[in-house]
Design a protein around this motif. Structure first.
Motif, PDB file in Angstrom:
ATOM      1  N   ASN A  92      62.917 -17.250  35.344  1.00 46.46           N
ATOM      2  CA  ASN A  92      63.800 -17.712  36.507  1.00 46.46           C
ATOM      3  C   ASN A  92      65.350 -18.059  35.799  1.00 46.46           C
ATOM      4  O   ASN A  92      66.176 -18.854  36.467  1.00 46.46           O
ATOM      5  CB  ASN A  92      63.337 -18.816  37.326  1.00 46.46           C
ATOM      6  N   ASP A  93      65.724 -16.970  35.052  1.00 42.19           N
ATOM      7  CA  ASP A  93      66.955 -17.224  34.359  1.00 42.19           C
ATOM      8  C   ASP A  93      68.011 -16.153  34.396  1.00 42.19           C
ATOM      9  O   ASP A  93      68.711 -16.041  33.452  1.00 42.19           O
ATOM     10  CB  ASP A  93      66.635 -17.865  32.815  1.00 42.19           C
ATOM     11  N   SER A 119      71.212 -15.556  46.148  1.00 40.66           N
ATOM     12  CA  SER A 119      69.999 -16.286  45.267  1.00 40.66           C
ATOM     13  C   SER A 119      68.684 -15.094  45.307  1.00 40.66           C
ATOM     14  O   SER A 119      68.080 -14.868  44.416  1.00 40.66           O
ATOM     15  CB  SER A 119      69.496 -17.439  45.912  1.00 40.66           C
ATOM     16  N   TRP A 120      68.754 -14.029  46.376  1.00 43.15           N
ATOM     17  CA  TRP A 120      67.573 -13.261  46.516  1.00 43.15           C
ATOM     18  C   TRP A 120      67.895 -12.100  45.354  1.00 43.15           C
ATOM     19  O   TRP A 120      66.924 -11.859  44.517  1.00 43.15           O
ATOM     20  CB  TRP A 120      67.448 -12.580  47.755  1.00 43.15           C
ATOM     21  N   ARG A 162      70.064 -12.560  42.715  1.00 42.63           N
ATOM     22  CA  ARG A 162      69.667 -13.137  41.398  1.00 42.63           C
ATOM     23  C   ARG A 162      68.509 -13.326  40.826  1.00 42.63           C
ATOM     24  O   ARG A 162      68.120 -13.590  39.599  1.00 42.63           O
ATOM     25  CB  ARG A 162      70.505 -14.403  41.426  1.00 42.63           C
ATOM     26  N   GLN A 163      67.460 -13.341  41.685  1.00 38.63           N
ATOM     27  CA  GLN A 163      66.123 -13.479  41.334  1.00 38.63           C
ATOM     28  C   GLN A 163      65.376 -12.198  41.084  1.00 38.63           C
ATOM     29  O   GLN A 163      64.153 -12.181  40.811  1.00 38.63           O
ATOM     30  CB  GLN A 163      65.294 -14.425  42.355  1.00 38.63           C
ATOM     31  N   ARG A 164      66.062 -10.935  41.006  1.00 37.99           N
ATOM     32  CA  ARG A 164      65.557  -9.807  40.866  1.00 37.99           C
ATOM     33  C   ARG A 164      66.198  -9.062  40.024  1.00 37.99           C
ATOM     34  O   ARG A 164      67.515  -8.984  39.570  1.00 37.99           O
ATOM     35  CB  ARG A 164      65.588  -8.983  42.210  1.00 37.99           C
ATOM     36  N   SER A 210      60.471  -8.563  40.238  1.00 40.52           N
ATOM     37  CA  SER A 210      60.665 -10.294  40.630  1.00 40.52           C
ATOM     38  C   SER A 210      59.693 -10.911  39.834  1.00 40.52           C
ATOM     39  O   SER A 210      58.766 -10.150  39.204  1.00 40.52           O
ATOM     40  CB  SER A 210      60.596 -10.333  42.064  1.00 40.52           C
ATOM     41  N   ARG A 211      59.843 -12.170  39.789  1.00 38.13           N
ATOM     42  CA  ARG A 211      58.542 -12.915  39.252  1.00 38.13           C
ATOM     43  C   ARG A 211      57.318 -12.607  39.559  1.00 38.13           C
ATOM     44  O   ARG A 211      56.062 -12.989  39.180  1.00 38.13           O
ATOM     45  CB  ARG A 211      59.013 -14.571  39.249  1.00 38.13           C
ATOM     46  N   LEU A 235      63.500 -12.750  33.575  1.00 42.06           N
ATOM     47  CA  LEU A 235      63.288 -12.596  34.813  1.00 42.06           C
ATOM     48  C   LEU A 235      62.172 -13.619  34.987  1.00 42.06           C
ATOM     49  O   LEU A 235      62.017 -14.299  35.918  1.00 42.06           O
ATOM     50  CB  LEU A 235      62.690 -11.093  34.777  1.00 42.06           C
TER      51      LEU A 235
END
Length: 352
Positions: A86-87, A26-27, A29-31, A304-305, A83
């Protein structure tokens, strides 16, 4: 020695399954990993400056590795939007090229079409209209081509200075002297072009051949139009490859750049890249005022976000990077390892 140790460590992490865990986490996937390139060599430019130019074969290998790694290569605009929503899909990557040298059309574009990946080209536009070699970059290249010679600046700048060009430090010092002379004399574009021709003659470099190959030239407006028609996303990189600290001059650079891109592509550009990666926090409100949606730097890392949308990090791929090191950036393992900054040497498509 450190590089060999790093490669061995990365191979061990891959064999142990750590790389697979990270790339599917998930780390990761969020980047978003934004890859940065400058040139794909027409001939020997990757030997001249491996931080700015890569070979055709190496670029093909990178695209093949992106495919084998099942990375989701997204258009930059979509990638940035997803990004912050969160998609992002697994292993999200965006590919960018800076400056817009002529080799992009002849070397990079055919491979981009073959592998069917979206690419953003950050285009600096002055030298697209002025179809002569980019001065700073060409002078640096000429000093390298003529490195077996001793440079005598007396006949070129009037300075009583002779430099053996064998070493990189000596060439960079000579280039600094040339830059200082051009600025001090306020040389026009035509004056700079004549100076570059004189420098080539002084160093016994076949300048006419370089002109014929359009080495260190920018894309023509017609080529830019064809690239845009072929799916390349052309975005902002300033008109003259400079970012003045004066608000009015800064905004003019962006607006001149945007108008030029609109003329060439029929599309209005809203994404920006800082020339040579140089930025100042004063630029951020000016960019927002100019309607810029995102801006990228040359700071290494994943977006990242929590990243400021006007200070997005990228990873500058280069000729010295091994396949396992490149792959470690795709998976995300590289984020846990210390990084060595890669200097861009010379001015990436800039003018002074």
């Amino acid at each position: 020695m450190l590089k060999k140790f790093k490669q061995a460590a990365l191979k061990s992490l891959k064999s142990a399954g750590v790389s697979a865990l990270v790339q599917n986490s998930s780390w990761r996937r969020q980047r978003l990993l934004i890859l940065a390139y400058h040139g794909v060599a027409l001939s020997d430019e990757h030997l001249f400056n491996g931080s700015q130019f890569i070979s055709v074969d190496l670029f093909r290998d990178r695209l093949e590795l992106l495919r084998r790694s099942k990375c989701a290569v997204l258009p930059l605009g979509e990638a940035v939007e997803r990004l912050y929503a969160n998609d992002l899909p697994d292993r999200a990557v965006a590919i960018t090229f800076d400056d817009g040298l002529s080799d992009f059309y002849r070397r990079a574009f055919p491979l981009i079409k073959e592998y069917d990946v979206p690419v953003t080209l950050y285009l600096t536009t002055f030298y697209s209209y002025y179809q002569r070699p980019v001065f700073d970059l060409m002078c640096s290249y000429l000093l390298w081509k003529g490195r077996s010679n001793v440079l005598d600046l007396k006949s070129l700048t009037g300075q009583d200075l002779k430099t053996n060009l064998q070493g990189l430090d000596a060439r960079e010092a000579a280039l600094a002297q040339i830059h200082a002379f051009a600025r001090g004399q306020k040389l026009s574009a035509d004056d700079k072009d004549a100076f570059a021709a004189s420098l080539a003659k002084h160093l016994d470099v076949d300048y006419d051949s370089l002109l014929e190959q359009r080495t260190m030239h920018n894309l023509t407006p017609d080529e830019v139009g064809k690239l845009a028609h072929g799916g390349i996303d052309v975005q902002l990189h300033t008109h003259r490859h400079r970012t003045p600290l004066d608000r009015e001059l800064f905004l003019r650079e962006v607006e001149d750049n945007r108008k030029s891109i609109l003329e060439m592509t029929g599309k209005s550009a809203t994404h920006f890249c800082y020339p040579s990666g140089v930025y100042d926090l004063r630029f951020l409100p000016w960019l927002r005022e100019a309607g810029v949606v995102s801006a990228t730097t040359c700071e290494s890392g994943f977006a990242s976000r929590s990243s400021n949308e006007l200070l997005l990090p990228r990873f500058l791929d280069n000729a010295t990077l091994s396949p396992i090191e490149f792959e470690s950036w795709l998976t995300g393992v590289s984020a846990a390892l210390p990084q060595r900054r890669v200097g861009m040497r010379a001015f990436a498509g800039g003018i002074s």
